[in-house]
Design a protein around this motif. Structure first.
Motif, PDB file in Angstrom:
ATOM      1  N   UNK A 163     -62.162  75.226 -56.145  1.00  5.42           N
ATOM      2  CA  UNK A 163     -61.295  75.401 -54.976  1.00  5.42           C
ATOM      3  C   UNK A 163     -62.115  75.499 -53.689  1.00  5.42           C
ATOM      4  N   UNK A 164     -61.530  75.022 -52.601  1.00  3.68           N
ATOM      5  CA  UNK A 164     -62.202  75.080 -51.303  1.00  3.68           C
ATOM      6  C   UNK A 164     -62.154  76.489 -50.717  1.00  3.68           C
ATOM      7  N   UNK A 165     -61.171  77.281 -51.156  1.00  5.75           N
ATOM      8  CA  UNK A 165     -61.025  78.658 -50.683  1.00  5.75           C
ATOM      9  C   UNK A 165     -60.717  79.556 -51.878  1.00  5.75           C
ATOM     10  N   UNK A 166     -60.858  80.865 -51.662  1.00  8.47           N
ATOM     11  CA  UNK A 166     -60.434  81.804 -52.694  1.00  8.47           C
ATOM     12  C   UNK A 166     -58.913  81.822 -52.706  1.00  8.47           C
ATOM     13  N   UNK A 167     -58.355  81.733 -53.877  1.00  5.64           N
ATOM     14  CA  UNK A 167     -56.907  81.704 -54.038  1.00  5.64           C
ATOM     15  C   UNK A 167     -56.473  82.865 -54.919  1.00  5.64           C
ATOM     16  N   UNK A 168     -55.281  83.397 -54.686  1.00  2.00           N
ATOM     17  CA  UNK A 168     -54.798  84.468 -55.552  1.00  2.00           C
ATOM     18  C   UNK A 168     -54.586  83.963 -56.973  1.00  2.00           C
ATOM     19  N   UNK A 169     -54.763  84.829 -57.956  1.00  2.00           N
ATOM     20  CA  UNK A 169     -54.632  84.421 -59.360  1.00  2.00           C
ATOM     21  C   UNK A 169     -53.263  83.840 -59.703  1.00  2.00           C
ATOM     22  N   UNK A 170     -52.211  84.272 -59.018  1.00  2.00           N
ATOM     23  CA  UNK A 170     -50.882  83.750 -59.365  1.00  2.00           C
ATOM     24  C   UNK A 170     -50.754  82.261 -59.070  1.00  2.00           C
ATOM     25  N   UNK A 171     -51.556  81.727 -58.155  1.00  5.01           N
ATOM     26  CA  UNK A 171     -51.550  80.274 -57.913  1.00  5.01           C
ATOM     27  C   UNK A 171     -51.962  79.544 -59.181  1.00  5.01           C
ATOM     28  N   UNK A 172     -53.001  80.062 -59.842  1.00  7.54           N
ATOM     29  CA  UNK A 172     -53.480  79.437 -61.073  1.00  7.54           C
ATOM     30  C   UNK A 172     -52.457  79.612 -62.198  1.00  7.54           C
ATOM     31  N   UNK A 173     -51.854  80.790 -62.292  1.00  9.73           N
ATOM     32  CA  UNK A 173     -50.843  81.042 -63.331  1.00  9.73           C
ATOM     33  C   UNK A 173     -49.662  80.096 -63.187  1.00  9.73           C
ATOM     34  N   UNK A 174     -49.161  79.950 -61.964  1.00 10.63           N
ATOM     35  CA  UNK A 174     -48.017  79.065 -61.730  1.00 10.63           C
ATOM     36  C   UNK A 174     -48.379  77.611 -62.037  1.00 10.63           C
ATOM     37  N   UNK A 175     -49.577  77.206 -61.640  1.00  7.66           N
ATOM     38  CA  UNK A 175     -50.009  75.828 -61.915  1.00  7.66           C
ATOM     39  C   UNK A 175     -50.159  75.600 -63.416  1.00  7.66           C
ATOM     40  N   UNK A 176     -50.695  76.575 -64.130  1.00  6.93           N
ATOM     41  CA  UNK A 176     -50.834  76.448 -65.589  1.00  6.93           C
ATOM     42  C   UNK A 176     -49.469  76.286 -66.253  1.00  6.93           C
ATOM     43  N   UNK A 177     -48.513  77.099 -65.827  1.00  4.90           N
ATOM     44  CA  UNK A 177     -47.158  77.017 -66.379  1.00  4.90           C
ATOM     45  C   UNK A 177     -46.532  75.663 -66.088  1.00  4.90           C
ATOM     46  N   UNK A 178     -46.679  75.194 -64.853  1.00 11.78           N
ATOM     47  CA  UNK A 178     -46.097  73.903 -64.472  1.00 11.78           C
ATOM     48  C   UNK A 178     -46.747  72.746 -65.227  1.00 11.78           C
ATOM     49  N   UNK A 179     -48.071  72.778 -65.367  1.00 13.78           N
ATOM     50  CA  UNK A 179     -48.760  71.709 -66.096  1.00 13.78           C
ATOM     51  C   UNK A 179     -48.404  71.726 -67.575  1.00 13.78           C
ATOM     52  N   UNK A 180     -48.296  72.915 -68.152  1.00 10.83           N
ATOM     53  CA  UNK A 180     -47.925  73.032 -69.563  1.00 10.83           C
ATOM     54  C   UNK A 180     -46.564  72.372 -69.806  1.00 10.83           C
ATOM     55  N   UNK A 181     -45.615  72.650 -68.926  1.00 16.16           N
ATOM     56  CA  UNK A 181     -44.278  72.071 -69.084  1.00 16.16           C
ATOM     57  C   UNK A 181     -44.286  70.567 -68.801  1.00 16.16           C
ATOM     58  N   UNK A 182     -44.912  70.166 -67.705  1.00 16.44           N
ATOM     59  CA  UNK A 182     -44.880  68.760 -67.297  1.00 16.44           C
ATOM     60  C   UNK A 182     -45.588  67.844 -68.282  1.00 16.44           C
ATOM     61  N   UNK A 183     -46.659  68.339 -68.886  1.00 14.25           N
ATOM     62  CA  UNK A 183     -47.444  67.514 -69.813  1.00 14.25           C
ATOM     63  C   UNK A 183     -47.117  67.801 -71.277  1.00 14.25           C
ATOM     64  N   UNK A 184     -46.124  68.660 -71.496  1.00 15.43           N
ATOM     65  CA  UNK A 184     -45.684  69.029 -72.843  1.00 15.43           C
ATOM     66  C   UNK A 184     -46.852  69.519 -73.703  1.00 15.43           C
ATOM     67  N   UNK A 185     -47.586  70.484 -73.145  1.00 16.82           N
ATOM     68  CA  UNK A 185     -48.721  71.085 -73.843  1.00 16.82           C
ATOM     69  C   UNK A 185     -48.327  72.428 -74.416  1.00 16.82           C
ATOM     70  N   UNK A 186     -49.132  72.926 -75.330  1.00 15.43           N
ATOM     71  CA  UNK A 186     -48.951  74.296 -75.806  1.00 15.43           C
ATOM     72  C   UNK A 186     -49.540  75.269 -74.805  1.00 15.43           C
ATOM     73  N   UNK A 187     -50.638  74.862 -74.153  1.00 14.88           N
ATOM     74  CA  UNK A 187     -51.236  75.713 -73.121  1.00 14.88           C
ATOM     75  C   UNK A 187     -52.111  74.887 -72.185  1.00 14.88           C
ATOM     76  N   UNK A 188     -52.203  75.375 -70.978  1.00 17.43           N
ATOM     77  CA  UNK A 188     -53.093  74.790 -69.975  1.00 17.43           C
ATOM     78  C   UNK A 188     -53.802  75.944 -69.283  1.00 17.43           C
ATOM     79  N   UNK A 189     -55.090  75.797 -69.070  1.00 23.33           N
ATOM     80  CA  UNK A 189     -55.883  76.830 -68.420  1.00 23.33           C
ATOM     81  C   UNK A 189     -56.656  76.202 -67.273  1.00 23.33           C
ATOM     82  N   UNK A 190     -56.546  76.810 -66.105  1.00 22.76           N
ATOM     83  CA  UNK A 190     -57.345  76.391 -64.958  1.00 22.76           C
ATOM     84  C   UNK A 190     -58.518  77.345 -64.830  1.00 22.76           C
ATOM     85  N   UNK A 191     -59.711  76.809 -64.862  1.00 20.33           N
ATOM     86  CA  UNK A 191     -60.934  77.600 -64.751  1.00 20.33           C
ATOM     87  C   UNK A 191     -61.579  77.304 -63.398  1.00 20.33           C
TER      88      UNK A 191
END
Length: 107
Positions: A47-75
């Protein structure tokens, strides 16, 4: 893998989640690991800036649903220049998200 921004890699899958896309749009995707057997994806990004952890949580949830995954993790791999005294609350929040043992340590 050439450095590519988050929007270029995942934007078409997150069309209805523009807040996530906006927050992460300047992040460089450094690596994507996808285990087809377990349907798990790990995305390493800078990331270009520090972001709150909930940004990553929301993105993980959205990617999991959109890509039909069991889990997605942003590191995220934050640049050292982003760490300062003002960043301490975000760093603690991120650590709490990753490791419950941190809860109470910095209170």
């Amino acid at each position: 893998m050439p450095k590519t921004d988050f929007r270029t890699v995942f934007g078409e899958y997150l069309q209805e989640t523009t807040q996530i896309e906006k927050a992460l749009e300047d992040s460089v995707v450094e690596n994507v690991q996808l285990d087809m057997h377990s349907r798990h994806m790990t995305v390493f990004l800078r990331p270009a800036t520090l972001l709150p952890p909930d940004v990553f949580s929301h993105a993980e949830t959205a990617l999991t649903a959109a890509l039909q995954l069991k889990s997605a993790v942003l590191q995220p791999r934050f640049s050292a220049e982003l760490f300062s005294e003002q960043a301490f609350p975000l760093i603690v929040a991120y650590l709490r998200r990753k490791n419950a043992a941190v809860n109470g340590t910095f209170d």
